[in-house]
Design a protein around this motif. Sequence first.
Motif, PDB file in Angstrom:
ATOM      1  N   GLY A  54       6.213   0.745  -6.724  1.00  0.00           N
ATOM      2  CA  GLY A  54       5.929   0.703  -8.150  1.00  0.00           C
ATOM      3  C   GLY A  54       5.819   2.092  -8.754  1.00  0.00           C
ATOM      4  O   GLY A  54       6.230   3.094  -8.175  1.00  0.00           O
ATOM      5  N   THR A  55       5.229   2.140  -9.928  1.00  0.00           N
ATOM      6  CA  THR A  55       5.081   3.394 -10.656  1.00  0.00           C
ATOM      7  C   THR A  55       3.879   4.171 -10.121  1.00  0.00           C
ATOM      8  O   THR A  55       2.818   3.595  -9.892  1.00  0.00           O
ATOM      9  CB  THR A  55       4.877   3.106 -12.154  1.00  0.00           C
ATOM     10  N   VAL A  56       4.078   5.452  -9.954  1.00  0.00           N
ATOM     11  CA  VAL A  56       3.021   6.272  -9.359  1.00  0.00           C
ATOM     12  C   VAL A  56       2.733   7.510 -10.202  1.00  0.00           C
ATOM     13  O   VAL A  56       3.576   7.962 -10.981  1.00  0.00           O
ATOM     14  CB  VAL A  56       3.380   6.738  -7.932  1.00  0.00           C
ATOM     15  N   ALA A  60       0.847  -1.194   0.000  1.00  0.00           N
ATOM     16  CA  ALA A  60       0.000   0.000   0.000  1.00  0.00           C
ATOM     17  C   ALA A  60       0.886   1.250   0.000  1.00  0.00           C
ATOM     18  O   ALA A  60       1.975   1.237   0.535  1.00  0.00           O
ATOM     19  CB  ALA A  60      -0.897   0.014   1.227  1.00  0.00           C
ATOM     20  N   GLN A  61       0.369   2.287  -0.643  1.00  0.00           N
ATOM     21  CA  GLN A  61       1.165   3.501  -0.687  1.00  0.00           C
ATOM     22  C   GLN A  61       0.861   4.377   0.522  1.00  0.00           C
ATOM     23  O   GLN A  61      -0.207   4.288   1.118  1.00  0.00           O
ATOM     24  CB  GLN A  61       0.902   4.293  -1.969  1.00  0.00           C
ATOM     25  N   SER A  62       1.810   5.242   0.863  1.00  0.00           N
ATOM     26  CA  SER A  62       1.603   6.226   1.925  1.00  0.00           C
ATOM     27  C   SER A  62       2.263   7.529   1.504  1.00  0.00           C
ATOM     28  O   SER A  62       3.161   7.544   0.661  1.00  0.00           O
ATOM     29  CB  SER A  62       2.167   5.741   3.262  1.00  0.00           C
ATOM     30  N   ASN A  83      -1.023   8.178  -6.495  1.00  0.00           N
ATOM     31  CA  ASN A  83      -1.891   7.144  -7.048  1.00  0.00           C
ATOM     32  C   ASN A  83      -1.011   6.097  -7.703  1.00  0.00           C
ATOM     33  O   ASN A  83      -0.223   6.434  -8.589  1.00  0.00           O
ATOM     34  CB  ASN A  83      -2.851   7.772  -8.056  1.00  0.00           C
ATOM     35  N   ALA A  84      -1.123   4.864  -7.255  1.00  0.00           N
ATOM     36  CA  ALA A  84      -0.359   3.788  -7.885  1.00  0.00           C
ATOM     37  C   ALA A  84      -0.989   3.488  -9.233  1.00  0.00           C
ATOM     38  O   ALA A  84      -2.208   3.356  -9.352  1.00  0.00           O
ATOM     39  CB  ALA A  84      -0.379   2.550  -6.999  1.00  0.00           C
ATOM     40  N   ARG A  85      -0.160   3.398 -10.252  1.00  0.00           N
ATOM     41  CA  ARG A  85      -0.680   3.141 -11.601  1.00  0.00           C
ATOM     42  C   ARG A  85      -1.525   1.870 -11.605  1.00  0.00           C
ATOM     43  O   ARG A  85      -1.158   0.856 -11.048  1.00  0.00           O
ATOM     44  CB  ARG A  85       0.466   2.983 -12.603  1.00  0.00           C
TER      45      ARG A  85
END
Lengths: 114, 114
Positions: free
Chosen positions: B29-31, B1-3, B94-96
């Motif tokens: 990953g790519t964001v 999960a992103q933060s 936002n994660a791609r």
Amino acid sequence: DTAVSQTPKYLVTQMGNDKSIKCEQNLGHDTMYWYKQDSKKFLKIMFSYNNKELIINETVPNRFSPKSPDKAHLNLHINSLELGDSAVYFCASTESAETYYGYTFGSGTRLTVV
Amino acid sequence: AQSVSQHNHHVILSEAASLELGCNYSYGGTVNLFWYVQYPGQHLQLLLKYFSGDPLVKGIKGFEAEFIKSKFSFNLRKPSVQWSDTAEYFCAVNARGNAGKSTFGDGTTLTVKP
């Protein structure tokens, strides 16, 4: 013309009541979202619909139920309101969840539960 | 999960001072990266966004941001602030391919003294 409109702008209600917030966008976007902004201004995603299909359903009490009758509308119904539900609820839309270019937000609904 | 982490919670500047607001994210990953602004009593508006290409992106109202991949940072800058820049600023990631789900930072309150 307002791009993303929410009604009502303010909502004051007693604990235990059931209330709905409505959102409409005239941008032709496919995807709509509900975000909750708490008293510390922290924004947390709740739900998302893509062309009437639920695609994001975060850990939210099941007292909250979104409904999307068509891709231009996303409503939020809240049962048995609690004090902790007091917040500003923002509706947002984007062209498509697949080609995401950022949100257009509505003006928010300030919900106060007393 | 992103933060997402915004280091400055409250920044106070005089008019004409330069601004830099920090934003760091955590995701492997790519964001896609965004800055939103919320003027007092208003809804969030998109200031600028980064998807790919030139890491220095320019947005509205003279704002710019630089993506530094090695530092996982996307800091917001403006060479000379105005009183009208007083607002809350939110960094979002936002994660791609994540259905447009954005994770927001806690926000930075900018107060510009006339």
